[in-house]
Enzyme design. Structure first.
Site, short mmCIF file in Angstrom:
data_model
loop_
_atom_site.label_atom_id
_atom_site.label_comp_id
_atom_site.label_asym_id
_atom_site.label_seq_id
_atom_site.Cartn_x
_atom_site.Cartn_y
_atom_site.Cartn_z
N GLU A 12 0.75 -1.21 0.39
CA GLU A 12 -0.19 -0.26 -0.02
C GLU A 12 0.86 1.17 0.05
O GLU A 12 0.44 2.75 -0.46
CB GLU A 12 -0.82 0.32 0.62
CG GLU A 12 -2.07 -1.10 0.98
CD GLU A 12 -3.32 -1.21 2.12
OE1 GLU A 12 -4.29 -1.60 2.13
OE2 GLU A 12 -2.42 -1.17 3.69
N GLY A 78 -12.34 -4.54 1.09
CA GLY A 78 -13.20 -4.50 0.53
C GLY A 78 -14.58 -3.67 0.59
O GLY A 78 -15.51 -3.53 1.26
N MET A 172 -9.21 -3.92 8.20
CA MET A 172 -7.94 -3.49 8.93
C MET A 172 -8.31 -2.61 9.81
O MET A 172 -7.77 -2.69 11.37
CB MET A 172 -7.62 -4.97 9.38
CG MET A 172 -8.73 -6.14 8.20
SD MET A 172 -7.77 -7.41 7.90
CE MET A 172 -7.55 -8.08 9.76
N GLU A 173 -7.85 -1.58 9.45
CA GLU A 173 -7.02 -0.28 10.68
C GLU A 173 -7.29 1.03 10.07
O GLU A 173 -7.55 1.47 11.26
CB GLU A 173 -5.83 0.02 9.35
CG GLU A 173 -5.09 -1.48 9.55
CD GLU A 173 -5.81 -2.22 8.36
OE1 GLU A 173 -5.75 -1.67 7.53
OE2 GLU A 173 -4.70 -3.28 8.17
N ASP A 196 -11.78 -6.82 -3.28
CA ASP A 196 -12.71 -7.32 -3.50
C ASP A 196 -14.07 -6.92 -3.40
O ASP A 196 -14.18 -5.93 -2.09
CB ASP A 196 -11.59 -8.44 -2.80
CG ASP A 196 -11.64 -8.22 -1.29
OD1 ASP A 196 -10.69 -7.24 -0.60
OD2 ASP A 196 -12.78 -8.09 -0.65
O1 4EH Z 1 -4.52 -4.87 6.30
C1 4EH Z 1 -5.50 -5.63 6.12
C2 4EH Z 1 -5.61 -6.51 4.87
C3 4EH Z 1 -5.49 -7.81 4.39
S1 4EH Z 1 -5.05 -9.01 5.43
C4 4EH Z 1 -6.69 -4.76 5.49
N1 4EH Z 1 -6.81 -5.18 4.11
C5 4EH Z 1 -5.93 -5.93 3.92
C6 4EH Z 1 -8.27 -4.26 3.89
C7 4EH Z 1 -8.46 -5.27 2.82
C8 4EH Z 1 -9.62 -6.27 3.99
N2 4EH Z 1 -9.95 -5.80 5.01
C9 4EH Z 1 -11.18 -6.81 5.89
C10 4EH Z 1 -8.76 -5.81 1.68
N3 4EH Z 1 -10.19 -6.76 1.26
C11 4EH Z 1 -10.89 -7.02 3.21
C12 4EH Z 1 -11.43 -7.56 3.57
N4 4EH Z 1 -11.39 -8.21 4.88
N5 4EH Z 1 -12.71 -8.27 2.62
C13 4EH Z 1 -4.09 -10.10 4.56
C14 4EH Z 1 -3.43 -10.02 3.52
N6 4EH Z 1 -3.35 -10.92 2.71
C15 4EH Z 1 -2.30 -11.11 3.42
C16 4EH Z 1 -1.77 -11.16 4.52
N7 4EH Z 1 -3.71 -10.77 5.33
#
Ligand code: 4EH
Length: 234
Positions: A12, A78, A172-173, A196
């Site tokens: 990112e 997402g 998640m942040e 996604d």
């Molecule tokens: O930092 C986390 C990443 C996924 S975990 C949150 N980010 C990406 C955003 C995200 C997200 N969070 C919750 C994008 N789509 C999401 C979703 N639900 N459906 C991760 C991903 N790849 C490798 C390791 N950890």
């Protein structure tokens, strides 16, 4: 002005480091802060690592140690709404923690005593973002972002987030950065490009679109920073 830009994952912030070029590296609390001198200002860029705890620490370090006066989050999320497609960019109007549950004591989901369910992002920064979008004829979406320490990849949980929190995107942040900035009274805004749809195919979609969506957010944030610094000079 000192501006902090946070991503959660290395992917990112890579496009931001490419955009801004030369930087100095400062290590603190398990993060590397990439410090860029840019147009008489300092920009601190870091990826926090995944989740609310890590991003809260990174935001705190940027504010309390590096004295950042604005915080911008750039990353992917997402999408929970039908009209949100991969690559769309959203700015959060407000954020909540969907995994907070002390309902056993009669509190609503997402609520912590002496805090609030939703933290609002800075209206002035959001207005600047909208002006940037208008100038570039860019379709910037707005919505409620729910954060929790879970990667959401199923339809039932997705529906639950929509019903319980009226959420438009999930990650998640964002909410933890929001809590820190709100309490320390530092204006912040959260940009998330859709990677996604938080459904059964979310993991596959995420792997495919993480880089391209992260880049869309980073490119917009670059224009946001330029406009912010311009207005600061007026
Ligand atoms: O930092 C986390 C990443 C996924 S975990 C949150 N980010 C990406 C955003 C995200 C997200 N969070 C919750 C994008 N789509 C999401 C979703 N639900 N459906 C991760 C991903 N790849 C490798 C390791 N950890």
């Amino acid at each position: 002005m000192k501006i902090g830009i946070i991503g959660a994952m290395r992917e990112e912030i890579i496009p931001l480091l490419e955009i801004f070029g030369k930087y100095e590296e400062i290590s603190l609390g398990g993060n590397i802060f990439y410090c860029v001198s840019y147009k008489d200002s300092e920009i601190y860029i870091a990826y926090s690592k995944i989740g609310k705890v890590h991003s809260a620490l990174t935001a705190s370090s940027m504010i309390l140690y590096f004295k950042c006066e604005k915080i911008i989050f750039s990353g992917v999320a997402g999408g929970l709404r039908q009209d949100l497609k991969v690559g769309d960019l959203m700015i959060a109007t407000k954020l909540c923690q969907h995994d907070v549950d002390i309902s056993a004591f009669g509190h609503p989901l997402g609520f912590i005593p002496e805090s609030k369910i939703y933290i609002q992002s800075d209206p002035k920064l959001n207005e600047i973002a909208k002006s940037v979008a208008k100038r570039y004829e860019f379709d910037l979406k707005e919505g409620i972002i729910a954060s929790g320490d879970q990667f959401i990849n199923n339809a039932e949980k997705k529906q639950w987030l929509i019903e319980k929190f009226n959420a438009d995107a999930v990650e998640m942040e964002g909410a933890s950065v929001a809590v820190v900035c709100d309490l320390l009274q530092v204006p912040f805004c959260i940009f998330r490009s859709i990677s996604d749809s938080a459904d059964g195919q979310a993991d596959v979609s995420f792997d495919e679109f993480l880089d391209s969506s992260a880049r869309i957010s980073a490119n917009f944030v670059k224009n946001m920073v330029d406009t912010l610094l311009q207005q600061d000079n007026l």
